[in-house]
Scaffold this active site. Structure first.
Site, mmCIF file in Angstrom:
data_model
loop_
_atom_site.group_PDB
_atom_site.id
_atom_site.type_symbol
_atom_site.label_atom_id
_atom_site.label_comp_id
_atom_site.label_asym_id
_atom_site.label_seq_id
_atom_site.Cartn_x
_atom_site.Cartn_y
_atom_site.Cartn_z
ATOM 1 N N ASP A 1 0.855 -1.181 0.000
ATOM 2 C CA ASP A 1 0.000 0.000 0.000
ATOM 3 C C ASP A 1 0.896 1.237 0.000
ATOM 4 O O ASP A 1 1.824 1.327 0.822
ATOM 5 C CB ASP A 1 -0.909 0.000 1.232
ATOM 6 C CG ASP A 1 -1.934 1.111 1.186
ATOM 7 O OD1 ASP A 1 -3.036 0.876 0.664
ATOM 8 O OD2 ASP A 1 -1.628 2.222 1.675
ATOM 9 N N LEU A 2 0.644 2.169 -0.917
ATOM 10 C CA LEU A 2 1.477 3.368 -1.003
ATOM 11 C C LEU A 2 1.107 4.351 0.106
ATOM 12 O O LEU A 2 -0.065 4.640 0.333
ATOM 13 C CB LEU A 2 1.307 4.041 -2.369
ATOM 14 C CG LEU A 2 1.756 3.216 -3.592
ATOM 15 C CD1 LEU A 2 1.567 4.020 -4.867
ATOM 16 C CD2 LEU A 2 3.201 2.766 -3.444
ATOM 17 N N ASP B 1 -4.184 2.528 -4.856
ATOM 18 C CA ASP B 1 -2.735 2.438 -4.633
ATOM 19 C C ASP B 1 -2.364 1.141 -3.925
ATOM 20 O O ASP B 1 -1.376 1.083 -3.191
ATOM 21 C CB ASP B 1 -2.251 3.638 -3.817
ATOM 22 C CG ASP B 1 -2.954 3.740 -2.464
ATOM 23 O OD1 ASP B 1 -3.977 3.066 -2.284
ATOM 24 O OD2 ASP B 1 -2.472 4.496 -1.599
#
Length: 300
Positions: A180-181, A223
């Site tokens: 996960d960004l 993302d």
């Protein structure tokens, strides 16, 4: 070599599934060998199987050693192909549209007469190949994320199921990473969605370049990403994860907007189900996010 198989502006040149199944879309063929070959080709929409059928037919004309087809959806080599001395290339064109390039190899020369015979075989393949390419293209579109070209959630679900089944069947190992960004939302807020898309593409390309050829990467949406690691132990999986942390952090756009990545890693245990493996990786990701930015957590 790339070929334009389908047009994206409305798809006017792409036949529908209904069109594929109607027999009137097949030209009438004379009786004998020609009809037999066309009938065989109509039995499958798999490009590899069609190529093998054509290879067998071509092998009756000359001692064929190698047959390969280059298409917009990939390259395929006929079963049992081996490199040889002489080579002949042919473009397969239907309705002024280039479908593919065929590459023949043989230990015998390709005389003008043999080339004419091969051209007849190719002509019989055109409609079957066109339909197989359309189906393959539609299948790819259904399983790929349109922005990054990575596998989508549907493709991930199928791949994870197969990976777990194979690992259990052969007493092997596999690993799952969920990524996960961090701070990605601010990219869209500050620079707009086009810049956000550029960053996602850059991250996807970096993951492709960093991972082993046997590993698979997917985009869930937004993302969030997932990676399936084949034949992974804890040490090698952790090494790959930490390498991803470093390379993603070094992307220019990530540095500009202070975007990092959090990773949750889980390795399949002997008594784990598919759902339990995913839950373990998901919980590890949750722990990584709570620990701060650019963190890795491994499920125990």
């Amino acid at each position: 070599m790339e070929y334009a198989l389908l047009q994206d502006n409305g798809g006017s040149n792409a036949p529908s599934y209904a069109a594929i199944t109607k027999l009137e879309h097949w030209p009438e063929q004379p009786q004998g060998r020609e009809q037999s070959l066309v009938s065989q080709l109509q039995t499958t929409l798999e490009i590899q199987q069609q190529l093998n059928i054509v290879s067998m037919a071509a092998g009756k004309l000359l001692p064929l050693a190698w047959l390969q087809v280059h298409t917009a959806v990939g390259d395929f080599i006929a079963s049992g192909s081996k490199a040889a001395i002489y080579e002949h290339r042919s473009m397969l064109i239907l309705n002024q549209q280039c479908l593919a390039e065929l590459v023949y190899q043989s230990d015998s020369a390709f005389t003008p007469m043999l080339q004419r015979e091969l051209l007849q075989l190719e002509t019989e393949w055109l409609f079957a190949l066109r339909n197989a390419l359309v189906v393959s293209r539609l299948q790819q579109m259904a399983l790929k994320d349109t922005l990054t070209g990575l596998g989508n959630r549907r493709f991930f679900d199928d791949s994870l199921n197969k990976a777990v089944q194979l690992a259990k069947r052969y007493d092997d190992s596999c690993g799952l990473m969920l990524l996960d960004l961090d701070n990605f939302k601010q990219v869209n807020d500050i620079a707009g969605h086009s810049t956000g898309d550029e960053l996602l593409i850059a991250v996807a390309n970096t993951m492709r370049d960093t991972l082993r050829i046997t590993d698979s990467v997917f985009r869930f949406g937004g993302d969030e990403f997932a990676i399936l690691l084949s034949a992974a132990d804890t040490a090698s999986a952790e090494l790959i994860a930490r390498r991803l942390l470093k390379t993603i952090n070094q992307i220019a756009l990530c540095q500009k907007y202070q975007v990092t990545v959090s990773i949750g890693l889980a390795l399949l245990q002997p008594d784990q189900s598919l759902a339990q493996l995913f839950t373990a990786a998901d919980q590890a990701l949750y722990q990584a996010k709570n620990a701060g930015k650019s963190k890795l957590r491994i499920a125990l």
